[in-house]
Design a protein around this motif. Structure first.
Motif, PDB file in Angstrom:
ATOM      1  N   TYR A  63       1.176   0.118  -5.756  1.00 30.01           N
ATOM      2  CA  TYR A  63       1.269  -0.777  -4.851  1.00 30.01           C
ATOM      3  C   TYR A  63       0.115  -1.208  -3.823  1.00 30.01           C
ATOM      4  CZ  TYR A  63       2.843  -0.824  -0.303  1.00 30.01           C
ATOM      5  OH  TYR A  63       3.574  -1.864   1.812  1.00 30.01           O
ATOM      6  N   GLU A  64       0.324  -2.380  -3.563  1.00 30.70           N
ATOM      7  CA  GLU A  64      -0.995  -2.897  -2.921  1.00 30.70           C
ATOM      8  C   GLU A  64      -0.095  -3.462  -1.239  1.00 30.70           C
ATOM      9  OE1 GLU A  64      -3.611  -4.739  -6.634  1.00 30.70           O
ATOM     10  OE2 GLU A  64      -1.380  -5.869  -5.988  1.00 30.70           O
ATOM     11  N   ASP A  65      -0.659  -2.905  -0.408  1.00 36.28           N
ATOM     12  CA  ASP A  65      -0.094  -3.478   1.425  1.00 36.28           C
ATOM     13  C   ASP A  65      -0.456  -4.468   0.906  1.00 36.28           C
ATOM     14  OD1 ASP A  65      -2.748  -3.425   1.841  1.00 36.28           O
ATOM     15  OD2 ASP A  65      -2.203  -1.005   3.426  1.00 36.28           O
ATOM     16  N   TRP A  66      -1.324  -5.477   0.125  1.00 39.67           N
ATOM     17  CA  TRP A  66      -1.740  -7.162   1.144  1.00 39.67           C
ATOM     18  C   TRP A  66      -1.493  -7.485   0.728  1.00 39.67           C
ATOM     19  CZ3 TRP A  66      -4.721  -3.314  -1.565  1.00 39.67           C
ATOM     20  CH2 TRP A  66      -5.277  -3.710  -2.126  1.00 39.67           C
ATOM     21  N   ARG A  67      -0.280  -7.068  -0.166  1.00 38.54           N
ATOM     22  CA  ARG A  67       0.375  -8.382  -1.339  1.00 38.54           C
ATOM     23  C   ARG A  67       1.508  -8.903  -0.832  1.00 38.54           C
ATOM     24  NH1 ARG A  67      -3.598 -10.011  -4.627  1.00 38.54           N
ATOM     25  NH2 ARG A  67      -4.307  -8.785  -6.201  1.00 38.54           N
ATOM     26  N   GLY A  68       1.917 -10.213  -0.904  1.00 41.28           N
ATOM     27  CA  GLY A  68       3.070 -10.854   0.119  1.00 41.28           C
ATOM     28  C   GLY A  68       4.587 -10.506  -0.712  1.00 41.28           C
ATOM     29  N   ASP A  69       4.213  -9.570  -1.430  1.00 43.40           N
ATOM     30  CA  ASP A  69       5.817  -8.573  -2.011  1.00 43.40           C
ATOM     31  C   ASP A  69       5.759  -7.929  -1.489  1.00 43.40           C
ATOM     32  OD1 ASP A  69       3.982  -7.989  -3.545  1.00 43.40           O
ATOM     33  OD2 ASP A  69       5.305  -8.487  -5.764  1.00 43.40           O
ATOM     34  N   ALA A  70       4.535  -6.766  -0.869  1.00 41.92           N
ATOM     35  CA  ALA A  70       4.681  -5.921  -0.336  1.00 41.92           C
ATOM     36  C   ALA A  70       6.080  -4.732   0.120  1.00 41.92           C
ATOM     37  CB  ALA A  70       3.473  -5.389   0.324  1.00 41.92           C
ATOM     38  N   GLY A  71       7.014  -6.078   0.979  1.00 43.85           N
ATOM     39  CA  GLY A  71       8.073  -5.192   1.788  1.00 43.85           C
ATOM     40  C   GLY A  71       9.316  -4.924   0.602  1.00 43.85           C
ATOM     41  N   ASP A  72       9.449  -5.398  -0.411  1.00 44.70           N
ATOM     42  CA  ASP A  72       9.720  -5.483  -1.353  1.00 44.70           C
ATOM     43  C   ASP A  72       9.973  -3.287  -1.866  1.00 44.70           C
ATOM     44  OD1 ASP A  72      10.300  -7.846  -1.033  1.00 44.70           O
ATOM     45  OD2 ASP A  72       8.935  -8.828  -2.866  1.00 44.70           O
ATOM     46  N   PHE A  73       8.558  -3.314  -1.669  1.00 44.76           N
ATOM     47  CA  PHE A  73       8.745  -2.093  -2.593  1.00 44.76           C
ATOM     48  C   PHE A  73       9.217  -0.860  -2.201  1.00 44.76           C
ATOM     49  CE2 PHE A  73       5.472  -4.254  -4.491  1.00 44.76           C
ATOM     50  CZ  PHE A  73       4.955  -4.155  -6.058  1.00 44.76           C
ATOM     51  N   PRO A  74      10.451  -0.185  -2.640  1.00 47.87           N
ATOM     52  CA  PRO A  74      11.616   0.864  -1.622  1.00 47.87           C
ATOM     53  C   PRO A  74      10.186   2.177  -1.693  1.00 47.87           C
ATOM     54  CG  PRO A  74      11.866   1.110  -3.653  1.00 47.87           C
ATOM     55  CD  PRO A  74      11.542   0.094  -4.005  1.00 47.87           C
ATOM     56  N   SER A  75      10.617   2.880  -0.460  1.00 45.14           N
ATOM     57  CA  SER A  75       9.811   4.026  -0.069  1.00 45.14           C
ATOM     58  C   SER A  75       9.974   4.424  -1.289  1.00 45.14           C
ATOM     59  CB  SER A  75      10.313   5.006   0.753  1.00 45.14           C
ATOM     60  OG  SER A  75      11.765   5.093   0.939  1.00 45.14           O
ATOM     61  N   SER A  76      11.011   6.049  -2.012  1.00 44.43           N
ATOM     62  CA  SER A  76      10.960   6.023  -3.361  1.00 44.43           C
ATOM     63  C   SER A  76      10.041   6.200  -4.279  1.00 44.43           C
ATOM     64  CB  SER A  76      12.426   6.105  -3.655  1.00 44.43           C
ATOM     65  OG  SER A  76      12.669   5.175  -4.192  1.00 44.43           O
ATOM     66  N   VAL A  77       9.212   4.989  -4.158  1.00 44.68           N
ATOM     67  CA  VAL A  77       8.085   4.571  -5.689  1.00 44.68           C
ATOM     68  C   VAL A  77       6.930   4.944  -5.007  1.00 44.68           C
ATOM     69  CG1 VAL A  77       9.848   3.149  -6.580  1.00 44.68           C
ATOM     70  CG2 VAL A  77       8.036   2.384  -5.298  1.00 44.68           C
ATOM     71  N   LEU A  78       7.015   4.723  -3.734  1.00 38.70           N
ATOM     72  CA  LEU A  78       5.425   4.871  -3.138  1.00 38.70           C
ATOM     73  C   LEU A  78       4.381   6.369  -3.296  1.00 38.70           C
ATOM     74  CD1 LEU A  78       5.559   2.869  -0.336  1.00 38.70           C
ATOM     75  CD2 LEU A  78       5.151   1.938  -2.670  1.00 38.70           C
ATOM     76  N   GLY A  79       3.436   6.835  -4.010  1.00 39.77           N
ATOM     77  CA  GLY A  79       3.179   7.405  -4.665  1.00 39.77           C
ATOM     78  C   GLY A  79       2.095   8.074  -2.931  1.00 39.77           C
ATOM     79  N   ASN A  80       0.848   8.946  -3.372  1.00 37.05           N
ATOM     80  CA  ASN A  80      -0.791   9.585  -3.598  1.00 37.05           C
ATOM     81  C   ASN A  80      -1.554   7.864  -3.256  1.00 37.05           C
ATOM     82  OD1 ASN A  80       0.391  11.984  -3.088  1.00 37.05           O
ATOM     83  ND2 ASN A  80      -0.763  12.453  -5.286  1.00 37.05           N
ATOM     84  N   ASN A  81      -2.258   8.410  -2.351  1.00 42.73           N
ATOM     85  CA  ASN A  81      -3.166   7.111  -2.226  1.00 42.73           C
ATOM     86  C   ASN A  81      -3.925   6.808  -3.220  1.00 42.73           C
ATOM     87  OD1 ASN A  81      -2.097   6.634   0.525  1.00 42.73           O
ATOM     88  ND2 ASN A  81      -3.039   8.527   1.702  1.00 42.73           N
ATOM     89  N   VAL A  82      -4.287   5.740  -3.585  1.00 41.09           N
ATOM     90  CA  VAL A  82      -5.934   5.868  -4.559  1.00 41.09           C
ATOM     91  C   VAL A  82      -6.777   6.151  -4.270  1.00 41.09           C
ATOM     92  CG1 VAL A  82      -6.130   4.637  -6.045  1.00 41.09           C
ATOM     93  CG2 VAL A  82      -4.224   3.937  -5.554  1.00 41.09           C
ATOM     94  N   ASP A  83      -7.718   6.962  -4.807  1.00 39.46           N
ATOM     95  CA  ASP A  83      -8.754   7.891  -4.305  1.00 39.46           C
ATOM     96  C   ASP A  83      -9.903   6.204  -4.241  1.00 39.46           C
ATOM     97  OD1 ASP A  83     -10.104   9.378  -3.132  1.00 39.46           O
ATOM     98  OD2 ASP A  83     -11.301   9.722  -5.051  1.00 39.46           O
TER      99      ASP A  83
END
Length: 284
Positions: A100-120
C-alpha cells in the motif's frame, strides 16, 4: 514505492526458501493453469531499456526498445509519445502489487484489514495481506491493471511480489505468494498485457511458465543470478527464451557487466532512486 533490494534473512533462510522455489508438487498442484496470451509482447533476449520511476521521461528520449515507467504518474499521452518516437518501442507500467502506498490516488480504497507492517525504509508504504486478493484487494489491483491497459502500456511490472520473505505482519506462506503471483500474471494476460516477474528469486522455477520476462535487482551483488549460485537462476529464463532485465546499484560495472553479458542479461547500473541515470552493460 520506487525500487527495492530484497530483504534476505541470512544464508539459512535463503537455503530454506530456495527449496520452496523448486516448487514442491503439492504447491504446484494447487496453482491455476497459465493464461495464454499469443498477442502479448515477448521481449527479445537482447532488449535495450531504461527503468525510470522517479519522474516521467521527457524528450529527448533514449534510443532504447523498452521504457519501464510509473503507471500512475505517466499519462496516456506520455505513453503515446514514447511509442511514437521509436518504432517498435514498448512501455512497461510499474505498479506495486504487494504494498500500500499512501500517496496514490486509490489509497482510500484499501480496507484496513489488508494493511500490514510498514515497509522498512520506505515511508508511507505498508505490506498488504495478499491472501485477500479474492476480495476488495483484488478489485483494486484489477483497476490498476485496467489503468495500465487504458493508458496504452504494453506490459506490467508488478513490484513487491516477494512479501512472504519479509515481515509483512501476516502469516503469508510461500504457497500464498505463488497463488498471488500467478493470479497477477494471469490477470495481466487476460488484458493482453505482458507480465514481468520482479525479483522473487526463490520461486523463479515455479513462476517461469506464467511470466513473459523477469526483472531483478542486485542479483550479482547478492550472488544469486545463476543456477550455479541458487539452484535455479535467471540463466534458466534465458534458456527458455525469456528476457532478463537486471539492475545493480552498488557494484561498479567492472564487477558485473562482463558476467551479465556472458549470461545474455540486459543489465544496467542505476541509482537506487531510479532517476534518469543509467550505465548499460551492452552500450545502448
Amino acid at each position: 514505492m520506487r525500487a527495492r533490494a530484497r530483504l534476505v534473512i541470512a544464508a539459512l533462510s535463503a537455503a530454506l526458501v530456495s527449496c520452496l522455489g523448486t516448487a514442491a508438487p503439492s504447491e504446484a498442484a494447487t496453482l491455476p493453469a497459465p493464461v495464454s496470451c499469443s498477442g502479448c509482447w515477448k521481449p527479445a533476449l537482447n532488449t535495450s531499456w531504461q527503468w525510470q520511476l522517479k519522474s516521467v521521461p521527457s524528450s529527448p528520449y533514449l534510443d532504447v526498445t523498452m521504457y519501464d515507467i510509473d503507471g500512475f504518474d505517466a499519462t496516456a499521452a506520455d505513453v503515446s509519445k514514447l511509442h511514437s518516437t521509436k518504432s517498435g518501442r514498448k512501455v512497461v507500467c510499474y505498479i506495486s502489487a504487494g504494498t500500500y502506498e499512501d500517496w496514490r490516488g486509490d489509497a482510500g480504497d484499501f480496507p484496513s484489514s489488508v494493511l500490514g507492517n510498514n515497509v522498512d525504509g520506505w515511508p508511507g508504504e505498508r505490506w498488504l495481506d495478499i491472501r485477500q486478493y479474492g476480495g476488495k484487494l483484488g478489485t483494486i489491483l484489477q483497476k490498476r491493471m485496467d489503468m495500465c491497459k487504458s493508458k496504452g502500456f504494453d506490459a506490467i511490472e508488478f513490484d513487491n511480489v516477494d512479501g512472504y520473505t519479509n515481515d509483512p505482519g501476516f502469516s503469508i506462506s510461500a504457497t500464498d505468494q505463488l497463488n498471488f503471483n500467478t493470479w497477477l500474471a494471469n490477470e495481466a494476460h487476460s488484458r493482453g498485457l505482458s507480465a514481468g516477474l520482479k525479483n522473487d528469486i526463490d520461486q523463479l522455477k515455479t513462476l517461469q511458465p506464467y511470466f513473459d520476462w523477469a526483472l531483478n535487482e542486485e542479483c550479482w551483488a547478492n550472488t544469486e543470478c545463476t543456477t550455479a549460485q541458487t539452484g535455479y537462476g535467471y540463466d534458466k529464463y534465458v534458456a527458455a527464451g525469456k528476457a532478463v532485465f537486471n539492475v545493480e546499484y552498488s557494484l561498479d560495472t567492472s564487477k558485473f557487466c562482463s558476467k551479465a553479458n556472458a549470461q545474455n542479461f540486459n543489465s544496467l547500473k542505476k541509482n537506487l532512486a531510479l532517476d534518469a541515470y543509467r550505465v548499460p552493460c551492452r552500450g545502448v
